[in-house]
Write a protein that holds these residues in place. Structure first.
Motif, mmCIF file in Angstrom:
data_model
loop_
_atom_site.group_PDB
_atom_site.id
_atom_site.type_symbol
_atom_site.label_atom_id
_atom_site.label_comp_id
_atom_site.label_asym_id
_atom_site.label_seq_id
_atom_site.Cartn_x
_atom_site.Cartn_y
_atom_site.Cartn_z
ATOM 1 N N THR A 58 78.080 17.440 26.517
ATOM 2 C CA THR A 58 78.770 18.016 25.370
ATOM 3 C C THR A 58 79.130 19.478 25.628
ATOM 4 N N GLY A 59 78.173 20.235 26.195
ATOM 5 C CA GLY A 59 78.420 21.653 26.459
ATOM 6 C C GLY A 59 79.559 21.876 27.441
ATOM 7 N N LEU A 60 79.613 21.085 28.512
ATOM 8 C CA LEU A 60 80.687 21.242 29.490
ATOM 9 C C LEU A 60 82.028 20.757 28.937
ATOM 10 N N ALA A 61 81.997 19.736 28.084
ATOM 11 C CA ALA A 61 83.236 19.288 27.430
ATOM 12 C C ALA A 61 83.794 20.392 26.526
ATOM 13 N N ILE A 62 82.901 21.082 25.822
ATOM 14 C CA ILE A 62 83.331 22.184 24.956
ATOM 15 C C ILE A 62 84.031 23.258 25.769
ATOM 16 N N GLY A 63 83.514 23.542 26.961
ATOM 17 C CA GLY A 63 84.151 24.536 27.823
ATOM 18 C C GLY A 63 85.602 24.203 28.105
ATOM 19 N N GLN A 64 85.893 22.910 28.295
ATOM 20 C CA GLN A 64 87.276 22.481 28.519
ATOM 21 C C GLN A 64 88.116 22.625 27.255
ATOM 22 N N TYR A 65 87.554 22.236 26.118
ATOM 23 C CA TYR A 65 88.299 22.307 24.857
ATOM 24 C C TYR A 65 88.617 23.746 24.468
ATOM 25 N N ILE A 66 87.644 24.647 24.629
ATOM 26 C CA ILE A 66 87.839 26.025 24.189
ATOM 27 C C ILE A 66 88.984 26.694 24.943
ATOM 28 N N ARG A 67 89.191 26.322 26.192
ATOM 29 C CA ARG A 67 90.277 26.918 26.980
ATOM 30 C C ARG A 67 91.653 26.508 26.482
ATOM 31 N N ARG A 68 91.737 25.366 25.801
ATOM 32 C CA ARG A 68 93.055 24.810 25.473
ATOM 33 C C ARG A 68 93.275 24.511 23.996
ATOM 34 N N VAL A 69 92.216 24.495 23.200
ATOM 35 C CA VAL A 69 92.332 24.157 21.777
ATOM 36 C C VAL A 69 91.806 25.332 20.958
ATOM 37 N N ARG A 70 92.610 25.778 20.015
ATOM 38 C CA ARG A 70 92.208 26.930 19.195
ATOM 39 C C ARG A 70 91.195 26.493 18.139
ATOM 40 N N LEU A 71 90.053 27.171 18.117
ATOM 41 C CA LEU A 71 88.999 26.870 17.154
ATOM 42 C C LEU A 71 88.782 28.066 16.234
ATOM 43 N N HIS A 72 88.341 27.787 15.003
ATOM 44 C CA HIS A 72 87.997 28.849 14.060
ATOM 45 C C HIS A 72 86.510 29.131 14.213
ATOM 46 N N PHE A 73 86.176 30.205 14.908
ATOM 47 C CA PHE A 73 84.789 30.424 15.326
ATOM 48 C C PHE A 73 83.817 30.720 14.182
ATOM 49 N N PRO A 74 84.208 31.433 13.115
ATOM 50 C CA PRO A 74 83.255 31.590 12.003
ATOM 51 C C PRO A 74 82.818 30.246 11.417
ATOM 52 N N THR A 75 83.778 29.328 11.276
ATOM 53 C CA THR A 75 83.443 27.985 10.792
ATOM 54 C C THR A 75 82.559 27.263 11.795
ATOM 55 N N ALA A 76 82.897 27.402 13.078
ATOM 56 C CA ALA A 76 82.118 26.728 14.127
ATOM 57 C C ALA A 76 80.676 27.226 14.152
ATOM 58 N N VAL A 77 80.479 28.522 14.006
ATOM 59 C CA VAL A 77 79.130 29.088 14.011
ATOM 60 C C VAL A 77 78.317 28.557 12.837
ATOM 61 N N LEU A 78 78.933 28.541 11.649
ATOM 62 C CA LEU A 78 78.261 28.008 10.457
ATOM 63 C C LEU A 78 77.838 26.562 10.686
ATOM 64 N N MET A 79 78.740 25.748 11.224
ATOM 65 C CA MET A 79 78.436 24.334 11.434
ATOM 66 C C MET A 79 77.337 24.144 12.463
ATOM 67 N N CYS A 80 77.362 24.929 13.529
ATOM 68 C CA CYS A 80 76.363 24.767 14.590
ATOM 69 C C CYS A 80 74.965 25.132 14.096
ATOM 70 N N ILE A 81 74.859 26.229 13.347
ATOM 71 C CA ILE A 81 73.551 26.630 12.830
ATOM 72 C C ILE A 81 73.012 25.574 11.870
ATOM 73 N N THR A 82 73.888 25.088 10.998
ATOM 74 C CA THR A 82 73.479 24.068 10.028
ATOM 75 C C THR A 82 73.080 22.776 10.720
ATOM 76 N N ALA A 83 73.899 22.342 11.683
ATOM 77 C CA ALA A 83 73.636 21.081 12.382
ATOM 78 C C ALA A 83 72.343 21.144 13.188
ATOM 79 N N PHE A 84 72.055 22.303 13.789
ATOM 80 C CA PHE A 84 70.816 22.465 14.558
ATOM 81 C C PHE A 84 69.598 22.199 13.673
ATOM 82 N N GLY A 85 69.558 22.869 12.526
ATOM 83 C CA GLY A 85 68.420 22.691 11.617
ATOM 84 C C GLY A 85 68.334 21.284 11.059
ATOM 85 N N ALA A 86 69.494 20.713 10.731
ATOM 86 C CA ALA A 86 69.513 19.368 10.157
ATOM 87 C C ALA A 86 69.034 18.335 11.174
ATOM 88 N N ALA A 87 69.477 18.459 12.432
ATOM 89 C CA ALA A 87 69.062 17.504 13.465
ATOM 90 C C ALA A 87 67.572 17.643 13.779
#
Length: 256
Positions: A58-87
């Motif tokens: 998953t981490g290496l796939a993200i590296g490929q996506y980030i180079r070519r797909v625009r992401l909204h990082f504040p939203t991404a950070v919120l989701m990652c922190i929430t998902a970590f605790g939930a999992a």
């Protein structure tokens, strides 16, 4: 464990990483293979061990996506922190109770997802949602909370559910939904790994070679998804949802 068994696990890990990077569902390949090839270990130990390859891919796939797909990082950070605790919470619950009772419910939900995606041909095309930034963040939080907990607790179809939620609730197309799903998946895997590290149940001699192979598959899968675009990901998504349905149908109606 002999070398041939480890090599087979690595082949399955590579395939899982490739599939998961495109449309989720890598666990459908990697998890059953590990359970069959490592019958001498407890199920909890096997699940703990294959979380590391999933994280790497998953981490290496993200590296490929980030180079070519625009992401909204504040939203991404919120989701990652929430998902970590939930999992983390979901995996903790898994060590105490069985997740079997949830499988019939998930089966019928996924059946609806498959029918809807197949019949609605424009599903997964970008649609602007008339939401405020606050409401978008709220939806992102709920998606990562619910599916993050689900991924830590039971798992099958979590990547597909994330893609579906990002499309239906946030208006992403398949490509952007897949990229964001990888981010959240990495966070859920991290949460589960954190718990299993505390429990000391990871088989490192198996997890590390599988992680290398899963990572290679993740890179190739992400590049395929980016190159082929939404139509390709939509078809792949349907295949993965159908495979998840078949797996759950076996667990619910045959295995029991």
């Amino acid at each position: 464990m002999d070398l041939s068994t480890l090599m087979l696990l690595c082949v399955f890990a590579f395939t899982a990483g490739l599939v998961d990077a495109i449309a989720g569902g890598g666990g459908l390949i990697q998890t059953p293979a590990a359970l069959v090839l490592l019958p001498q270990y407890p199920v909890a130990t096997i699940i703990a061990t294959i979380k590391l390859p999933s994280f790497t891919g998953t981490g290496l796939a993200i590296g490929q996506y980030i180079r070519r797909v625009r992401l909204h990082f504040p939203t991404a950070v919120l989701m990652c922190i929430t998902a970590f605790g939930a999992a983390f919470a979901g995996s903790a619950l898994l060590t105490m109770v069985s997740s079997r009772f949830m499988k019939p419910v998930i089966f019928f939900i996924l059946a609806g997802v498959a029918v809807y995606t197949y019949t609605k041909k424009n599903f997964g095309e970008h649609t602007t949602k008339p939401y405020s930034r606050k409401k978008q963040l709220w939806y992102a939080f709920l998606i990562s909370l619910v599916i993050g907990f689900y991924d830590g607790f039971i798992g099958p179809g979590a990547g597909s559910f994330l893609i579906l939620a990002f499309i239906a609730l946030l208006g992403y197309d398949f490509l952007h939904a897949s990229a964001n799903a990888k981010l959240v998946n990495m966070a859920t895997n991290s949460g589960s790994i954190a718990l299993f590290l505390l429990k000391g149940t990871i088989l490192w001699s198996v997890a590390l070679p599988m992680a290398v192979c899963n990572g290679l598959g993740g890179i190739i899968g992400a590049r395929l998804a980016i190159a082929k675009g939404n139509h390709f990901i939509r078809l792949f998504f349907l295949c993965i949802v159908t495979a998840t349905l078949l797996r759950l149908a076996y667990d619910v109606f045959v295995k029991n």
